[in-house]
Design a protein around this motif. Structure first.
Motif, mmCIF file in Angstrom:
data_model
loop_
_atom_site.group_PDB
_atom_site.id
_atom_site.type_symbol
_atom_site.label_atom_id
_atom_site.label_comp_id
_atom_site.label_asym_id
_atom_site.label_seq_id
_atom_site.Cartn_x
_atom_site.Cartn_y
_atom_site.Cartn_z
ATOM 1 N N TYR A 480 -10.056 -11.600 22.133
ATOM 2 C CA TYR A 480 -9.615 -12.988 21.903
ATOM 3 C C TYR A 480 -10.714 -13.762 21.179
ATOM 4 O O TYR A 480 -11.875 -13.732 21.598
ATOM 5 N N THR A 482 -12.458 -17.161 20.552
ATOM 6 C CA THR A 482 -12.538 -18.382 21.362
ATOM 7 C C THR A 482 -13.420 -19.442 20.708
ATOM 8 O O THR A 482 -14.394 -19.116 20.040
ATOM 9 N N VAL A 494 -5.958 -19.245 26.534
ATOM 10 C CA VAL A 494 -6.292 -17.818 26.481
ATOM 11 C C VAL A 494 -5.868 -17.156 27.790
ATOM 12 O O VAL A 494 -5.254 -16.075 27.806
ATOM 13 N N SER A 497 -2.183 -16.902 27.938
ATOM 14 C CA SER A 497 -1.711 -15.803 27.087
ATOM 15 C C SER A 497 -1.836 -14.460 27.808
ATOM 16 O O SER A 497 -0.924 -13.630 27.762
ATOM 17 N N SER A 590 -4.834 -17.642 18.489
ATOM 18 C CA SER A 590 -3.836 -18.643 18.900
ATOM 19 C C SER A 590 -3.729 -19.721 17.831
ATOM 20 O O SER A 590 -4.735 -20.173 17.295
#
Length: 653
Positions: A480, A482, A494, A497, A590
């Protein structure tokens, strides 16, 4: 910092001096093509105006270009990088919020100026052909030359500099020789070195003050000179400026000497419809050669602002003033970059200017109004830089006061140009200011509505999820990206998700954060082990000039960790593990969209809707991070601003 880059800024080399001639001085170096022509205009040649004008030119080049830019402003570098955004990045440390205003106005004005500099320089040179062919239409020739210039940008300013440097050496040599020949015949012109003649023009002559609007054209390239510092280095610029300034002054004074000798006539009498003192001081046999050299020099003139614009946009992206766009690094010298979208936007802007104004004499009216705004903004930021550097007040206050007085004088003189075409550059500047302001404010709103949670609170559930065989495996390694600056935090979305938006089971979870630094060249990373064999965080610290190729960088980090025995990346599937096959990596990004549940104020609605519209036109997140799209999943999340707390529903039976 790379050794080549260190050399660039600390060493004085013959090659560096030559390249700086090719890249830095194009704009300021071709101003003799139109400055004296603009000062005289269609009026009868008058000795007082000529001497006053040339005196103003001498003192403008001395006070504005030499002292303010070459000596003082070049010292305000951000790790060797120049330009108004580099200056803003330095003064940001003062924590004064409103300094963002001069930074955005100045940056936008300089970019707007980049759209009019190439057309005026190239048109002024090409119009010399009309001396021999009065009926020729120069517009298609100018557009053709501009197309070639913008096409070769992709090869980098090192190649451009190598090709342009010898040409500019010939150009400046020609300027000096042509001017010197005239001065030796009429040495009395040198009395214009006395500032009294400038004072006399400004105070006594009825149109004298507005002549400043045309005098100002001699220093318009000073801001580009500062923006291009990262391409050639401070020492090379300072030394080469001595030679450049001498040749420029010789040519200006040579043109003035010629004009004084033809007092009582007009430029039309002397050279026809397009009479230009720059070409009139040449011998008839030399004029065709002079036109060719001038045209090549004018093409090079455009280079200074184009490469300066690339630097400017790159720094604007880092400061969150501009959407992400593709950047290329065309040469091994890291100081040089190429931005295709900006290159072609500038080109179409230049073509629009050529088609709108057609002749350089019309463009002179549009030129200068935007750039003087940029210079005033630089002076304001320079003031705070001096405060930061604890410069003594008795030195700083008079200096800033003198420059603000000079520049506001130029601004008032240039305001007269607004109706004659100055509105063109101001409209372009306003569009750019709007984009920068929207992007900056939207990013601020975005940040304030991002919720962060502590990773510690989710460690247990993530470890259990990783071992839960009842949930199908999503990936061996789940990565991910971030924005969380603190190592112990992560965005709430996050966790949403991973745990709720179709629970994502993975053997190892990675959180990757990219931190763009205030310095241009650094590539460092730090690995934090949150839970052995389950949770890791990788922080990349990258200089603002470094390409963000996260795909390649992350592979290098993993390779290093495997070699040190810190992590096992072989696939956990039995058959693949047996054969020592590396596990799959899946990146999750995202992307926010504006929720219909948002209850926005009118100005927030304009900002956020404009932001999401611009975002669609900019570079995608995966491209910006340099990720391989086949292994990237982009998840969309609603962004709710000012959600209504209670809708007021009533339950009925």
């Amino acid at each position: 910092m790379s050794s080549s880059h260190k050399d660039l800024h600390s060493k004085l080399t013959l090659g560096g001096l030559l390249v700086s001639l090719g890249i830095i001085y194009g704009d300021i170096g071709t101003s003799p093509l139109y400055v004296m022509k603009a000062i005289i205009g269609n009026y009868v040649i008058n000795t007082d105006i000529v001497l006053g004008g040339i005196s103003c030119v001498f003192w403008t080049l001395t006070l504005q270009t030499t002292i303010k830019y070459v000596l003082i402003t070049l010292s305000a570098d951000n790790h060797g990088e120049g330009g108004i955004f580099a200056l803003y990045a330095l003064v940001k440390k003062t924590k004064i919020q409103w300094l963002i205003v001069p930074a955005i106005i100045g940056g936008s004005a300089l970019l707007a100026d980049g759209i009019i500099t190439p057309p005026i320089s190239v048109s002024s040179a090409v119009e010399g052909i009309q001396t021999f062919y009065p009926q020729i239409n120069t517009v298609p020739i100018v557009i053709g030359i501009l197309f070639i210039l913008f096409t070769i940008q992709q090869f980098g300013s090192k190649l451009v500099g190598r090709f342009f440097a010898p040409m500019m050496l010939i150009w400046f040599g020609m300027l000096g020789v042509l001017g010197l020949l005239q001065i030796t015949q009429h040495p009395e012109v040198l009395k214009a070195l006395n500032p009294y003649y400038a004072y006399q023009l400004l105070s006594i002559h009825p149109e004298g003050f507005y002549v400043l609007g045309f005098v100002f054209l001699c220093t318009t390239g000073a801001e580009a000179l500062y923006s291009d510092m990262g391409h050639c280095g401070r020492k090379n610029i300072r030394i080469s400026w001595i030679f450049v300034k001498i040749t420029l002054l010789l040519n200006y004074f040579g043109q003035a000497a010629y004009l004084i000798h033809h007092e009582g006539k007009t430029l039309k009498n002397l050279g026809g419809e397009n009479g230009n003192p720059f070409y009139l001081i040449m011998a008839d046999w030399f004029q065709p050669i002079g036109i060719v050299i001038a045209t090549l020099a004018a093409v090079i003139a455009s280079q200074a602002l184009i490469s300066g614009s690339f630097t400017l946009i790159n720094e604007a992206m880092r400061l969150n003033f501009w959407p992400k766009v593709k950047i290329k690094y065309p040469s091994e010298l890291k100081g040089q970059l190429y931005i295709p979208s900006i290159n072609w936007l500038l080109f179409f802007g230049c073509v629009g200017v050529v088609l709108h104004f057609e002749k350089s004499s019309n463009m002179e009216h549009a030129y200068g109004l935007a750039i003087i705004l940029c210079m005033i903004m630089t002076t304001i930021l320079l003031n705070f830089y001096m405060i930061l550097k604890r410069v003594k007040l008795y030195f700083m206050v008079p200096l800033i006061t003198i420059y603000l007085t000079i520049e506001f004088g130029f601004l008032i003189a240039n305001v007269k140009k607004f109706a004659d075409g100055g509105y063109v550059t101001l409209i372009i500047a306003l569009v750019l200011i709007s984009i920068m302001t929207i992007w900056y404010l939207a990013k601020k709103i975005n940040k304030s509505y991002t919720k962060f949670v502590k990773i510690e609170d989710y460690k247990k559930v993530l470890v259990e999820l990783s071992a839960d065989l009842s949930i199908p495996k999503y990936a061996t390694h789940l990565v991910y990206m971030t924005n969380a600056g603190k190592i112990d935090e992560i965005e709430e979305k996050v966790m949403y998700s991973i745990l709720q938006k179709r629970p994502k089971r993975a053997d190892i979870y990675w959180f990757v954060h990219v931190n763009i630094l205030n310095e241009p060249y650094k590539t460092e990373y730090k690995v934090t082990e949150i839970t052995k064999d389950d949770l890791y965080r990788v922080d990349f610290n990258l200089g603002f000039r470094e390409p963000t190729k996260i795909n390649l960088m992350f592979k290098e980090v993993i390779k290093d960790m495997v070699q040190k025995g810190e992590v096992d990346i072989t696939s956990r599937y039995e058959s693949l593990n047996k054969n020592n096959i590396i596990g799959d990596f899946k990146f999750v990004l995202s992307e926010k969209y504006l929720s219909h549940d948002s209850d926005l104020l009118w100005h927030e609605k304009i900002i956020m809707n404009s932001y999401f519209f611009i975002k669609k036109l900019s570079l995608s997140e995966e491209s910006a991070f340099g990720l391989d799209s086949s292994s990237v999943k982009v998840e969309k999340f609603p962004m709710v601003l000012h959600a209504p707390e209670n809708i007021g529903l009533t339950r009925i039976k």
